[in-house]
Design a protein around this motif. Structure first.
Motif, PDB file in Angstrom:
ATOM      1  N   SER A 183      87.466  12.763   2.528  1.00 28.56           N
ATOM      2  CA  SER A 183      87.201  13.824   1.575  1.00 28.56           C
ATOM      3  C   SER A 183      85.849  14.514   1.816  1.00 28.56           C
ATOM      4  O   SER A 183      85.687  15.697   1.527  1.00 28.56           O
TER       5      SER A 183
ATOM      6  N   GLY B 163      89.112   7.785  -3.700  1.00 25.30           N
ATOM      7  CA  GLY B 163      88.665   8.968  -4.446  1.00 25.30           C
ATOM      8  C   GLY B 163      89.289  10.249  -3.933  1.00 25.30           C
ATOM      9  O   GLY B 163      89.609  11.159  -4.709  1.00 25.30           O
ATOM     10  N   GLY B 164      89.492  10.339  -2.617  1.00 26.83           N
ATOM     11  CA  GLY B 164      90.051  11.544  -2.011  1.00 26.83           C
ATOM     12  C   GLY B 164      91.471  11.836  -2.470  1.00 26.83           C
ATOM     13  O   GLY B 164      91.955  12.966  -2.375  1.00 26.83           O
TER      14      GLY B 164
ATOM     15  N   ARG C 285      90.175   4.873  -7.198  1.00 26.15           N
ATOM     16  CA  ARG C 285      88.927   4.435  -6.542  1.00 26.15           C
ATOM     17  C   ARG C 285      88.723   2.926  -6.678  1.00 26.15           C
ATOM     18  O   ARG C 285      87.969   2.329  -5.928  1.00 26.15           O
TER      19      ARG C 285
ATOM     20  N   GLN D 283      92.398  12.027  -5.363  1.00 28.76           N
ATOM     21  CA  GLN D 283      92.349  12.818  -6.593  1.00 28.76           C
ATOM     22  C   GLN D 283      92.113  14.308  -6.333  1.00 28.76           C
ATOM     23  O   GLN D 283      92.088  15.105  -7.260  1.00 28.76           O
TER      24      GLN D 283
ATOM     25  N   GLY E  39      81.858   1.212   0.386  1.00 31.58           N
ATOM     26  CA  GLY E  39      82.364   2.467   0.949  1.00 31.58           C
ATOM     27  C   GLY E  39      81.250   3.361   1.461  1.00 31.58           C
ATOM     28  O   GLY E  39      80.081   3.138   1.159  1.00 31.58           O
ATOM     29  N   SER E  40      81.614   4.391   2.239  1.00 27.95           N
ATOM     30  CA  SER E  40      80.591   5.308   2.747  1.00 27.95           C
ATOM     31  C   SER E  40      79.995   6.134   1.608  1.00 27.95           C
ATOM     32  O   SER E  40      78.841   6.535   1.676  1.00 27.95           O
ATOM     33  N   ALA E  41      80.810   6.416   0.569  1.00 29.15           N
ATOM     34  CA  ALA E  41      80.295   7.209  -0.550  1.00 29.15           C
ATOM     35  C   ALA E  41      79.845   6.324  -1.707  1.00 29.15           C
ATOM     36  O   ALA E  41      78.826   6.585  -2.338  1.00 29.15           O
ATOM     37  N   ALA E  42      80.615   5.268  -1.998  1.00 22.91           N
ATOM     38  CA  ALA E  42      80.292   4.453  -3.171  1.00 22.91           C
ATOM     39  C   ALA E  42      80.504   2.973  -2.909  1.00 22.91           C
ATOM     40  O   ALA E  42      81.389   2.593  -2.141  1.00 22.91           O
TER      41      ALA E  42
ATOM     42  N   GLU F 121      79.994  19.660  -3.379  1.00 19.00           N
ATOM     43  CA  GLU F 121      80.885  18.793  -4.166  1.00 19.00           C
ATOM     44  C   GLU F 121      81.438  19.581  -5.360  1.00 19.00           C
ATOM     45  O   GLU F 121      82.617  19.461  -5.688  1.00 19.00           O
TER      46      GLU F 121
ATOM     47  N   SER G 272      85.762   8.744   1.392  1.00 19.05           N
ATOM     48  CA  SER G 272      84.850   9.830   1.678  1.00 19.05           C
ATOM     49  C   SER G 272      84.846  10.150   3.176  1.00 19.05           C
ATOM     50  O   SER G 272      84.898  11.307   3.574  1.00 19.05           O
ATOM     51  N   GLY G 273      84.820   9.098   3.991  1.00 17.26           N
ATOM     52  CA  GLY G 273      84.732   9.317   5.432  1.00 17.26           C
ATOM     53  C   GLY G 273      85.934   8.839   6.216  1.00 17.26           C
ATOM     54  O   GLY G 273      85.998   9.035   7.437  1.00 17.26           O
ATOM     55  N   THR G 274      86.884   8.189   5.534  1.00 19.13           N
ATOM     56  CA  THR G 274      88.005   7.599   6.267  1.00 19.13           C
ATOM     57  C   THR G 274      89.339   7.803   5.552  1.00 19.13           C
ATOM     58  O   THR G 274      89.384   7.944   4.332  1.00 19.13           O
TER      59      THR G 274
ATOM     60  N   LYS H 199      84.093  21.887  -4.218  1.00 19.63           N
ATOM     61  CA  LYS H 199      85.316  21.135  -3.896  1.00 19.63           C
ATOM     62  C   LYS H 199      86.076  20.759  -5.173  1.00 19.63           C
ATOM     63  O   LYS H 199      87.276  20.977  -5.262  1.00 19.63           O
ATOM     64  N   LEU H 200      85.340  20.198  -6.135  1.00 22.64           N
ATOM     65  CA  LEU H 200      86.005  19.696  -7.338  1.00 22.64           C
ATOM     66  C   LEU H 200      86.480  20.816  -8.266  1.00 22.64           C
ATOM     67  O   LEU H 200      87.524  20.711  -8.888  1.00 22.64           O
TER      68      LEU H 200
HETATM   69  N1  LIG Z   1      88.355  13.753  -9.131  1.00 25.47           N
HETATM   70  C1  LIG Z   1      88.172  13.947  -7.827  1.00 25.47           C
HETATM   71  N2  LIG Z   1      88.729  14.999  -7.205  1.00 25.47           N
HETATM   72  C2  LIG Z   1      88.571  15.195  -5.887  1.00 25.47           C
HETATM   73  N3  LIG Z   1      87.849  14.397  -5.095  1.00 25.47           N
HETATM   74  C3  LIG Z   1      87.275  13.333  -5.655  1.00 25.47           C
HETATM   75  C4  LIG Z   1      87.409  13.039  -7.041  1.00 25.47           C
HETATM   76  N4  LIG Z   1      86.714  11.898  -7.300  1.00 25.47           N
HETATM   77  C5  LIG Z   1      86.179  11.493  -6.131  1.00 25.47           C
HETATM   78  N5  LIG Z   1      86.515  12.366  -5.148  1.00 25.47           N
HETATM   79  C6  LIG Z   1      86.103  12.306  -3.747  1.00 25.47           C
HETATM   80  O1  LIG Z   1      86.384  11.035  -3.248  1.00 25.47           O
HETATM   81  C7  LIG Z   1      85.413  10.673  -2.274  1.00 25.47           C
HETATM   82  C8  LIG Z   1      84.941   9.262  -2.546  1.00 25.47           C
HETATM   83  O2  LIG Z   1      86.032   8.398  -2.500  1.00 25.47           O
HETATM   84  P1  LIG Z   1      85.826   6.828  -2.399  1.00 25.47           P
HETATM   85  O3  LIG Z   1      84.934   6.373  -3.491  1.00 25.47           O
HETATM   86  O4  LIG Z   1      87.184   6.235  -2.292  1.00 25.47           O
HETATM   87  O5  LIG Z   1      85.062   6.776  -0.986  1.00 25.47           O
HETATM   88  P2  LIG Z   1      84.469   5.532  -0.206  1.00 25.47           P
HETATM   89  O6  LIG Z   1      85.352   4.356  -0.448  1.00 25.47           O
HETATM   90  O7  LIG Z   1      83.041   5.362  -0.532  1.00 25.47           O
HETATM   91  O8  LIG Z   1      84.593   6.037   1.313  1.00 25.47           O
HETATM   92  P3  LIG Z   1      85.247   5.316   2.589  1.00 25.47           P
HETATM   93  O9  LIG Z   1      86.401   4.512   2.101  1.00 25.47           O
HETATM   94  O10 LIG Z   1      85.689   6.455   3.468  1.00 25.47           O
HETATM   95  O11 LIG Z   1      84.152   4.512   3.192  1.00 25.47           O
HETATM   96  C9  LIG Z   1      84.275  11.674  -2.379  1.00 25.47           C
HETATM   97  O12 LIG Z   1      84.269  12.491  -1.213  1.00 25.47           O
HETATM   98  C10 LIG Z   1      84.600  12.471  -3.624  1.00 25.47           C
HETATM   99  O13 LIG Z   1      84.269  13.823  -3.464  1.00 25.47           O
END
Ligand SMILES: Nc1ncnc2c1ncn2[C@@H]1O[C@H](COP(=O)(O)OP(=O)(O)OP(=O)(O)O)[C@@H](O)[C@H]1O
Ligand SMILES: [Mg+2]
Length: 366
Positions: free
Chosen positions: A197, A303-304, A329, A306, A29-32, A222, A174-176, A225-226
């Motif tokens: 998100s 993650g978004g 996630r 949540q 993912g873009s974030a994780a 962050e 995070s980005g999509t 936001k949280l």
């Molecule tokens: N408990 C929470 N409450 C609100 N937002 C959250 C929570 N936990 C994670 N996030 C948000 O979720 C996002 C990350 O989500 P996820 O791990 O699904 O992204 P990703 O798969 O890496 O990104 P992408 O799918 O866009 O490439 C982050 O922007 C984070 O701030």
């Protein structure tokens, strides 16, 4: 043991059996980056970040370690996110990061992870797919198969592979934001938007800098936001937190108080765009599919999902029932992992993929 697995055993498909015993699932993912090893569960869940020495070009830290440096980098170090909006933005760093996480997932047991299932965003170009595949090959993962993210999210979110009725799954990363309508183990309709998100964080950073004169870092955004933001009107608009950063005018360290009431419209603007994209994708579906979705509602993953009150806001706007998947996630890697257990379904899914990508010359089933 499922019927399909039994059938595979009956047909003495040793090759398919191999897939079951030595597989890993990767959600880059873009974030994780999340890596799941068959039989062991999630073994890597780390930020998709790489710290690079700007003078030598050498990678100095990856994942959690790079995140700790982020925003407080040493003079010659910069922390980068090699994936942007779900696709490879920096090929070399993606390759090194993936190789590092896969090594970590192996943890010395080199016999597994000869093969991998990896999720890819709906609608990415062949060039973007090839970049991902090539990064995976260079990471010495073994044989790699790419599966549409929406399909994996649906299975991980509780949809059955053989369910003939349609289900709607929305993954907010995070980005999509990826919307997939799934039936009979295939995507009936899908749409991916490059908004997620992180756009809430970016809007918060922009607002605080422009309207309050304070430049804040990613960690502070962050936190805002949280802890303070939500998709629905907060019960206590005056709730506030102190945030620190650099005063834009003086350049000196500074701090300000921010209330939930101030942040709400900023986040709401982004949430509204995300929800609008989901609603638009759900209009114009074939009548039977629309009927199934009306009955079953929407499953949220990523993650978004949540983000406080997002499910409720989506419910209000679409007039459909909305449920957040268990451990949202991990829905994608869980879905990919389920495919390990159903190799015949996996084969069927790959046949129905518009452009299945396997590593060059390899027969995945032999
Ligand atoms: N408990 C929470 N409450 C609100 N937002 C959250 C929570 N936990 C994670 N996030 C948000 O979720 C996002 C990350 O989500 P996820 O791990 O699904 O992204 P990703 O798969 O890496 O990104 P992408 O799918 O866009 O490439 C982050 O922007 C984070 O701030
Ligand atoms: Mg994701």
């Amino acid at each position: 043991m499922s019927f399909i697995t039994k059938t595979a055993a009956f047909l003495n498909r040793n090759a398919l059996g191999n897939l079951v015993s030595e597989s890993i699932a990767i959600d880059l993912g873009s974030a994780a980056t999340i890596v799941y090893v068959h039989g062991r569960g999630v073994v890597v869940d780390e930020p998709s970040l790489v710290a690079v020495n700007t003078v030598t070009g050498e990678v100095v830290a990856i994942g959690l370690e790079a995140q700790q440096m982020y925003g407080r980098e040493a003079r010659d170090v910069t922390v980068i996110a090699p994936l942007l909006d779900g696709v490879v933005a920096d090929f070399e760093r993606t390759k090194e990061m993936l190789a590092h996480f896969v090594r970590k997932a192996r943890g010395g047991n080199s016999y597994f992870s000869r093969r991998a299932l990896m999720s890819v965003l709906y609608g990415i170009t062949q060039v973007e797919r090839r970049a991902l595949l090539s990064a995976a090959e260079h990471a010495r993962i073994g044989r790699v198969v790419m599966i549409e993210e929406g399909l994996a999210a649906a299975f991980g979110g509780g949809v059955r592979l053989d369910d003939p009725r349609a289900s709607a799954v929305v993954d907010i990363g995070s980005g999509t934001t990826n919307v997939a309508i799934v039936a009979n183990g295939s995507i009936v309709h899908g749409h991916a938007e490059r908004i997620g998100s992180w756009d809430i964080n970016a809007a918060i950073i922009d607002h605080v800098r422009r309207h309050r004169g304070l430049a804040i870092g990613a960690h502070s955004a962050e936190r805002l936001k949280l802890e303070l933001a939500s998709a629905t009107l907060p019960a206590d608009l005056s709730e506030e937190i102190t945030i620190r950063g650099r005063d834009v005018l003086t350049g000196s360290p500074g701090a300000i108080e921010i209330t939930a009431g101030e942040i709400y419209p900023i986040a709401q603007h982004v949430v509204h765009k995300i929800v609008e994209s989901v609603s638009t994708t759900l209009t114009g579906l074939p009548p039977e599919v629309a009927g199934d979705i009306y009955d079953r509602g929407i499953i949220l993953t990523g993650g978004g999902a949540q983000f406080g009150g997002l499910d409720e806001y989506l419910r209000e706007q679409t007039k459909l029932s909305v449920r957040i998947a268990n451990e949202p996630r991990y829905a994608i890697v869980r879905g990919l992992a389920q495919m390990f257990d159903e190799p015949l379904w996996l084969r069927r899914i790959l046949r129905s993929e518009p452009h299945p990508l396997l590593d060059a010359g390899a027969d995945y089933y032999s």
